[in-house]
Design an enzyme around this catalytic site. Sequence first.
Site, PDB file in Angstrom:
ATOM      1  N   SER A 138      40.473  15.678  63.029  1.00 40.96           N
ATOM      2  CA  SER A 138      39.609  16.303  62.027  1.00 40.96           C
ATOM      3  C   SER A 138      40.467  17.193  61.135  1.00 40.96           C
ATOM      4  O   SER A 138      41.415  17.830  61.610  1.00 40.96           O
ATOM      5  CB  SER A 138      38.537  17.162  62.697  1.00 40.96           C
ATOM      6  OG  SER A 138      37.893  17.971  61.720  1.00 40.96           O
ATOM      7  N   TYR A 154      37.167  22.986  69.400  1.00 41.61           N
ATOM      8  CA  TYR A 154      37.139  21.701  68.674  1.00 41.61           C
ATOM      9  C   TYR A 154      38.453  21.541  67.899  1.00 41.61           C
ATOM     10  O   TYR A 154      39.102  20.497  67.957  1.00 41.61           O
ATOM     11  CB  TYR A 154      35.946  21.678  67.732  1.00 41.61           C
ATOM     12  CG  TYR A 154      35.777  20.413  66.920  1.00 41.61           C
ATOM     13  CD1 TYR A 154      35.201  19.271  67.476  1.00 41.61           C
ATOM     14  CD2 TYR A 154      36.181  20.363  65.585  1.00 41.61           C
ATOM     15  CE1 TYR A 154      35.038  18.111  66.722  1.00 41.61           C
ATOM     16  CE2 TYR A 154      36.016  19.206  64.829  1.00 41.61           C
ATOM     17  CZ  TYR A 154      35.435  18.080  65.403  1.00 41.61           C
ATOM     18  OH  TYR A 154      35.275  16.935  64.651  1.00 41.61           O
TER      19      TYR A 154
HETATM   20  N1  LIG Z   1      31.219  13.716  60.953  1.00 39.80           N
HETATM   21  C1  LIG Z   1      32.244  14.232  60.337  1.00 39.80           C
HETATM   22  O1  LIG Z   1      32.159  14.651  59.177  1.00 39.80           O
HETATM   23  C2  LIG Z   1      33.580  14.311  61.053  1.00 39.80           C
HETATM   24  C3  LIG Z   1      34.659  14.937  60.386  1.00 39.80           C
HETATM   25  C4  LIG Z   1      35.906  14.967  61.006  1.00 39.80           C
HETATM   26  C5  LIG Z   1      36.064  14.375  62.250  1.00 39.80           C
HETATM   27  N2  LIG Z   1      35.000  13.804  62.890  1.00 39.80           N
HETATM   28  C6  LIG Z   1      35.244  13.146  64.171  1.00 39.80           C
HETATM   29  O2  LIG Z   1      34.955  11.774  64.006  1.00 39.80           O
HETATM   30  C7  LIG Z   1      34.465  11.197  65.215  1.00 39.80           C
HETATM   31  C8  LIG Z   1      33.120  10.560  64.980  1.00 39.80           C
HETATM   32  O3  LIG Z   1      32.172  11.564  64.631  1.00 39.80           O
HETATM   33  P1  LIG Z   1      30.779  11.260  63.917  1.00 39.80           P
HETATM   34  O4  LIG Z   1      30.291  12.592  63.463  1.00 39.80           O
HETATM   35  O5  LIG Z   1      30.932  10.176  62.930  1.00 39.80           O
HETATM   36  O6  LIG Z   1      29.814  10.814  65.108  1.00 39.80           O
HETATM   37  P2  LIG Z   1      29.571   9.398  65.795  1.00 39.80           P
HETATM   38  O7  LIG Z   1      28.212   8.903  65.417  1.00 39.80           O
HETATM   39  O8  LIG Z   1      30.710   8.492  65.593  1.00 39.80           O
HETATM   40  O9  LIG Z   1      29.554   9.830  67.328  1.00 39.80           O
HETATM   41  C9  LIG Z   1      28.423  10.444  67.908  1.00 39.80           C
HETATM   42  C10 LIG Z   1      28.134   9.729  69.231  1.00 39.80           C
HETATM   43  O10 LIG Z   1      29.060  10.195  70.224  1.00 39.80           O
HETATM   44  C11 LIG Z   1      28.361  10.253  71.454  1.00 39.80           C
HETATM   45  N3  LIG Z   1      29.014  11.163  72.389  1.00 39.80           N
HETATM   46  C12 LIG Z   1      29.002  12.522  72.388  1.00 39.80           C
HETATM   47  N4  LIG Z   1      29.665  12.998  73.444  1.00 39.80           N
HETATM   48  C13 LIG Z   1      30.132  11.924  74.128  1.00 39.80           C
HETATM   49  C14 LIG Z   1      30.877  11.776  75.315  1.00 39.80           C
HETATM   50  N5  LIG Z   1      31.289  12.845  76.021  1.00 39.80           N
HETATM   51  N6  LIG Z   1      31.201  10.540  75.738  1.00 39.80           N
HETATM   52  C15 LIG Z   1      30.777   9.445  75.032  1.00 39.80           C
HETATM   53  N7  LIG Z   1      30.038   9.513  73.906  1.00 39.80           N
HETATM   54  C16 LIG Z   1      29.723  10.751  73.456  1.00 39.80           C
HETATM   55  C17 LIG Z   1      26.953  10.724  71.068  1.00 39.80           C
HETATM   56  O11 LIG Z   1      26.001  10.374  72.059  1.00 39.80           O
HETATM   57  C18 LIG Z   1      26.730  10.032  69.747  1.00 39.80           C
HETATM   58  O12 LIG Z   1      26.010   8.812  69.913  1.00 39.80           O
HETATM   59  C19 LIG Z   1      34.441  12.357  66.211  1.00 39.80           C
HETATM   60  O13 LIG Z   1      35.639  12.344  66.965  1.00 39.80           O
HETATM   61  C20 LIG Z   1      34.382  13.588  65.335  1.00 39.80           C
HETATM   62  O14 LIG Z   1      34.891  14.724  65.984  1.00 39.80           O
HETATM   63  C21 LIG Z   1      33.748  13.770  62.313  1.00 39.80           C
END
Ligand SMILES: NC(=O)c1ccc[n+]([C@@H]2O[C@H](COP(=O)([O-])OP(=O)(O)OC[C@H]3O[C@@H](n4cnc5c(N)ncnc54)[C@H](O)[C@@H]3O)[C@@H](O)[C@H]2O)c1
Length: 259
Positions: A138, A154
């Site tokens: 991130s 985080y």
């Molecule tokens: N959303 C953003 O803007 C953003 C920005 C930077 C980085 N990220 C990172 O990108 C990745 C994807 O994030 P996203 O926001 O697109 O969500 P996503 O939809 O890809 O992931 C959410 C899913 O992860 C599952 N989950 C949570 N804890 C878990 C665990 N312990 N084991 C297995 N599954 C689990 C949840 O049940 C949910 O269905 C993450 O690593 C996040 O930290 C996201």
Amino acid sequence: MKVRGKVAVITGAGGGGQGRAVARRLARDDASVIVSDISERGGRETVRLIEEQRGRAAFFRADVGVESEVRELLAFAERTLGGVDILINNAGPYFHGAPFAKWMETIQANLMGTVYGTLHGIEAMRRRGGGAIVNFGSTSAVGHGFKHSSSPPYDIAKAGIARLTTTLAWLGEKEKIRVNCIVPDWVDTDEVRGYVESLTPKQCEEEGVPLPLTPLDDIADAVMDLIGNEDLAGRVLVWWTGQKRGLIPVGDLGYARLE
Ligand SMILES: NC(=O)c1ccc[n+]([C@@H]2O[C@H](COP(=O)([O-])OP(=O)(O)OC[C@H]3O[C@@H](n4cnc5c(N)ncnc54)[C@H](O)[C@@H]3O)[C@@H](O)[C@H]2O)c1
């Protein structure tokens, strides 16, 4: 690496974000996809969406913070589909609340989940003769004092994930296992969009929300590049929303300007 005919495992693929988007793209490009999540309902919905587009997918429930469950996930892929070629360590929960709330859970799922996936993924890929792993960082963990999330664990976990990736660059040449990392900024997931829509334009400005958010399809494109480009191993792709994505140079000192 060509994705067609390969076996891909993706964690956290049951939500309305990047995991599902990447799972659907992999299936669209003819990989067999193991969709994993702690949410059985969400994971099965992703499988349904993939099957609706005539893709191949199966669900396996695993909490990435529990090593035995990650081991079982990869064993399931090997048992049912014959091996693992691609692993996307996507699951990385962000817990809202007090800065030190859920300290261990955050590190366990984000950092240790990615470590477990990477270590057991490497074992499975060794049996296959190679593979590609993509980790999720991130931008909140890039730099110091510039931009942090409100969750120190985080950011610590995400900094560790980028570093884990670069320490494994040598695996590319030595064992044909390429480990790379994508570092997104503000992505157009259901959750982030909902949050941004709850803010007034003034609050958006105060928070520095970059609009438009990075589209999910663009993230899927970037992940496919990291999987497909045989030249990339141990590389970190940083993508500030609204800017051009770019790789951190090999040998980057990180703290080039000292005072
Ligand atoms: N959303 C953003 O803007 C953003 C920005 C930077 C980085 N990220 C990172 O990108 C990745 C994807 O994030 P996203 O926001 O697109 O969500 P996503 O939809 O890809 O992931 C959410 C899913 O992860 C599952 N989950 C949570 N804890 C878990 C665990 N312990 N084991 C297995 N599954 C689990 C949840 O049940 C949910 O269905 C993450 O690593 C996040 O930290 C996201």
